[in-house]
Scaffold this motif. Structure first.
Motif, PDB file in Angstrom:
ATOM      1  N   ILE A  84       0.809  -1.344   0.188  1.00 48.18           N
ATOM      2  CA  ILE A  84      -0.252  -0.128   0.011  1.00 48.18           C
ATOM      3  C   ILE A  84       0.890   1.226  -0.014  1.00 48.18           C
ATOM      4  O   ILE A  84       0.632   2.321  -0.769  1.00 48.18           O
ATOM      5  CB  ILE A  84      -0.907   0.066   1.241  1.00 48.18           C
ATOM      6  CG1 ILE A  84      -1.739  -0.952   1.143  1.00 48.18           C
ATOM      7  CG2 ILE A  84      -1.801   1.332   1.492  1.00 48.18           C
ATOM      8  CD1 ILE A  84      -2.652  -1.546   2.474  1.00 48.18           C
ATOM      9  N   ARG A  85       1.939   1.100   0.908  1.00 40.75           N
ATOM     10  CA  ARG A  85       2.904   2.265   1.024  1.00 40.75           C
ATOM     11  C   ARG A  85       3.594   2.661  -0.328  1.00 40.75           C
ATOM     12  O   ARG A  85       3.677   3.708  -0.776  1.00 40.75           O
ATOM     13  CB  ARG A  85       3.815   2.526   1.966  1.00 40.75           C
ATOM     14  CG  ARG A  85       3.179   2.530   3.471  1.00 40.75           C
ATOM     15  CD  ARG A  85       4.140   2.373   4.530  1.00 40.75           C
ATOM     16  NE  ARG A  85       4.645   1.188   4.706  1.00 40.75           N
ATOM     17  CZ  ARG A  85       6.080   0.942   4.635  1.00 40.75           C
ATOM     18  NH1 ARG A  85       6.645   1.661   4.237  1.00 40.75           N
ATOM     19  NH2 ARG A  85       6.477  -0.332   4.608  1.00 40.75           N
ATOM     20  N   ARG A  86       3.750   1.499  -0.951  1.00 40.56           N
ATOM     21  CA  ARG A  86       4.650   1.636  -2.015  1.00 40.56           C
ATOM     22  C   ARG A  86       3.858   2.200  -3.383  1.00 40.56           C
ATOM     23  O   ARG A  86       4.226   2.945  -4.286  1.00 40.56           O
ATOM     24  CB  ARG A  86       5.381   0.427  -2.665  1.00 40.56           C
ATOM     25  CG  ARG A  86       6.124   0.471  -3.650  1.00 40.56           C
ATOM     26  CD  ARG A  86       6.843  -0.950  -3.884  1.00 40.56           C
ATOM     27  NE  ARG A  86       7.987  -0.967  -4.995  1.00 40.56           N
ATOM     28  CZ  ARG A  86       9.160  -0.901  -5.173  1.00 40.56           C
ATOM     29  NH1 ARG A  86       9.453  -0.317  -4.007  1.00 40.56           N
ATOM     30  NH2 ARG A  86       9.903  -0.661  -6.230  1.00 40.56           N
ATOM     31  N   TYR A  92       2.415   9.248  -6.063  1.00 44.07           N
ATOM     32  CA  TYR A  92       3.021  10.711  -5.859  1.00 44.07           C
ATOM     33  C   TYR A  92       4.188  11.030  -6.848  1.00 44.07           C
ATOM     34  O   TYR A  92       4.169  11.977  -7.234  1.00 44.07           O
ATOM     35  CB  TYR A  92       3.613  10.764  -4.302  1.00 44.07           C
ATOM     36  CG  TYR A  92       4.574  11.932  -4.211  1.00 44.07           C
ATOM     37  CD1 TYR A  92       3.855  13.134  -4.154  1.00 44.07           C
ATOM     38  CD2 TYR A  92       6.043  11.653  -4.149  1.00 44.07           C
ATOM     39  CE1 TYR A  92       4.773  14.105  -3.808  1.00 44.07           C
ATOM     40  CE2 TYR A  92       6.838  12.781  -3.902  1.00 44.07           C
ATOM     41  CZ  TYR A  92       6.155  14.150  -3.878  1.00 44.07           C
ATOM     42  OH  TYR A  92       6.976  15.337  -3.698  1.00 44.07           O
ATOM     43  N   LEU A  93       5.061   9.952  -7.045  1.00 46.46           N
ATOM     44  CA  LEU A  93       5.964  10.142  -8.175  1.00 46.46           C
ATOM     45  C   LEU A  93       5.640  10.360  -9.465  1.00 46.46           C
ATOM     46  O   LEU A  93       6.002  11.297 -10.274  1.00 46.46           O
ATOM     47  CB  LEU A  93       7.073   8.913  -8.363  1.00 46.46           C
ATOM     48  CG  LEU A  93       7.815   8.900  -6.982  1.00 46.46           C
ATOM     49  CD1 LEU A  93       8.768   7.641  -7.141  1.00 46.46           C
ATOM     50  CD2 LEU A  93       8.896  10.142  -6.669  1.00 46.46           C
ATOM     51  N   ARG A 112      12.719   0.457  -7.965  1.00 41.76           N
ATOM     52  CA  ARG A 112      12.050   1.142  -8.465  1.00 41.76           C
ATOM     53  C   ARG A 112      12.968   2.014  -9.506  1.00 41.76           C
ATOM     54  O   ARG A 112      13.816   2.635  -9.217  1.00 41.76           O
ATOM     55  CB  ARG A 112      10.970   1.996  -7.787  1.00 41.76           C
ATOM     56  CG  ARG A 112      10.285   2.995  -8.776  1.00 41.76           C
ATOM     57  CD  ARG A 112       9.305   3.687  -7.860  1.00 41.76           C
ATOM     58  NE  ARG A 112       8.555   3.257  -6.985  1.00 41.76           N
ATOM     59  CZ  ARG A 112       8.363   3.646  -5.662  1.00 41.76           C
ATOM     60  NH1 ARG A 112       8.978   4.706  -5.364  1.00 41.76           N
ATOM     61  NH2 ARG A 112       7.408   3.071  -4.893  1.00 41.76           N
ATOM     62  N   LEU A 113      12.607   1.720 -10.906  1.00 44.32           N
ATOM     63  CA  LEU A 113      13.519   2.592 -11.733  1.00 44.32           C
ATOM     64  C   LEU A 113      12.579   3.331 -12.553  1.00 44.32           C
ATOM     65  O   LEU A 113      11.356   3.175 -12.924  1.00 44.32           O
ATOM     66  CB  LEU A 113      14.097   1.643 -12.676  1.00 44.32           C
ATOM     67  CG  LEU A 113      14.776   0.530 -12.113  1.00 44.32           C
ATOM     68  CD1 LEU A 113      15.137  -0.547 -12.874  1.00 44.32           C
ATOM     69  CD2 LEU A 113      15.937   0.852 -11.440  1.00 44.32           C
ATOM     70  N   ARG A 114      13.161   4.697 -12.902  1.00 48.88           N
ATOM     71  CA  ARG A 114      12.686   5.868 -13.548  1.00 48.88           C
ATOM     72  C   ARG A 114      13.206   5.821 -15.134  1.00 48.88           C
ATOM     73  O   ARG A 114      14.423   5.928 -15.213  1.00 48.88           O
ATOM     74  CB  ARG A 114      12.722   7.207 -12.937  1.00 48.88           C
ATOM     75  CG  ARG A 114      11.862   8.414 -13.689  1.00 48.88           C
ATOM     76  CD  ARG A 114      11.855   9.432 -12.859  1.00 48.88           C
ATOM     77  NE  ARG A 114      13.394  10.019 -12.985  1.00 48.88           N
ATOM     78  CZ  ARG A 114      13.548  11.382 -12.664  1.00 48.88           C
ATOM     79  NH1 ARG A 114      12.570  11.981 -12.122  1.00 48.88           N
ATOM     80  NH2 ARG A 114      14.750  11.879 -12.852  1.00 48.88           N
ATOM     81  N   VAL A 115      12.253   5.876 -16.127  1.00 50.96           N
ATOM     82  CA  VAL A 115      12.874   5.747 -17.594  1.00 50.96           C
ATOM     83  C   VAL A 115      12.115   6.756 -18.357  1.00 50.96           C
ATOM     84  O   VAL A 115      10.909   6.840 -17.894  1.00 50.96           O
ATOM     85  CB  VAL A 115      12.480   4.318 -18.212  1.00 50.96           C
ATOM     86  CG1 VAL A 115      12.876   4.147 -19.402  1.00 50.96           C
ATOM     87  CG2 VAL A 115      13.249   3.423 -17.250  1.00 50.96           C
ATOM     88  N   PRO A 116      12.691   7.416 -19.011  1.00 52.93           N
ATOM     89  CA  PRO A 116      12.005   8.494 -20.007  1.00 52.93           C
ATOM     90  C   PRO A 116      10.823   7.823 -20.752  1.00 52.93           C
ATOM     91  O   PRO A 116      11.130   7.029 -21.543  1.00 52.93           O
ATOM     92  CB  PRO A 116      13.141   9.253 -20.663  1.00 52.93           C
ATOM     93  CG  PRO A 116      14.254   9.028 -19.993  1.00 52.93           C
ATOM     94  CD  PRO A 116      14.202   7.598 -19.381  1.00 52.93           C
ATOM     95  N   LYS A 117       9.649   8.492 -21.185  1.00 54.75           N
ATOM     96  CA  LYS A 117       8.716   8.138 -21.959  1.00 54.75           C
ATOM     97  C   LYS A 117       9.167   8.117 -23.605  1.00 54.75           C
ATOM     98  O   LYS A 117       9.893   9.123 -23.919  1.00 54.75           O
ATOM     99  CB  LYS A 117       7.318   8.812 -21.614  1.00 54.75           C
ATOM    100  CG  LYS A 117       6.620   8.028 -20.431  1.00 54.75           C
ATOM    101  CD  LYS A 117       5.161   8.538 -20.716  1.00 54.75           C
ATOM    102  CE  LYS A 117       4.406   7.786 -19.612  1.00 54.75           C
ATOM    103  NZ  LYS A 117       2.909   8.161 -19.347  1.00 54.75           N
TER     104      LYS A 117
END
Length: 137
Positions: A84-86, A92-93, A112-117
């Motif tokens: 739930i917290r994740r 939020y991100l 968790r990894l962030r990748v440009p769309k």
């Protein structure tokens, strides 16, 4: 020594070695506040009694000197509430970063990894465990 200094010193000595507030304690205080606000508008003894029991439990945990038991309780809470917290953290991100990034989880270490769309099919390398996996951004 002034009266307030004596009181502060006495309170500090009393609280020395106590467990204090952790994540479960914060959740309990939020739940107590919500229940007490509900009980103001909706007079029900059950809601007030539940709030009182939670308040007693919260103070018991805060003033406890049994660190091992309180850590186990908090660890259980963190383990149960982690999905739930994740999900709220990811939401939020996504709101913060707008529509310019996508988020993926590493299949090996779940980082968790962030990748440009808009990059199409790409191979992502996890910086934590160096696992490579294919994704479509």
């Amino acid at each position: 020594m002034r009266f307030m200094d004596k009181m502060r010193y006495s309170l500090t000595r009393f609280l020395y070695g106590r467990y204090g507030v952790d994540q479960l304690g914060r959740l309990l205080s939020i739940m107590i506040t919500i229940l007490l606000i509900i009980s103001i508008f909706w007079r029900n003894m059950i809601v007030t009694a539940v709030a009182l029991v939670l308040l007693i439990w919260m103070y018991f945990r805060v003033l406890s000197k049994n660190y091992d038991a309180r850590r186990r309780e908090n660890g259980w809470y963190l383990k149960v509430s982690q999905p739930i917290r994740r999900s709220f953290s990811t939401l939020y991100l996504r709101i913060r970063d707008g529509k310019s990034y996508r988020y993926f989880n590493c299949p090996n270490c779940h980082q968790r990894l962030r990748v440009p769309k808009g990059k199409g099919s790409i191979t992502i390398k996890c910086p934590k465990c160096a696992t490579r996996f294919d994704a479509r951004s």
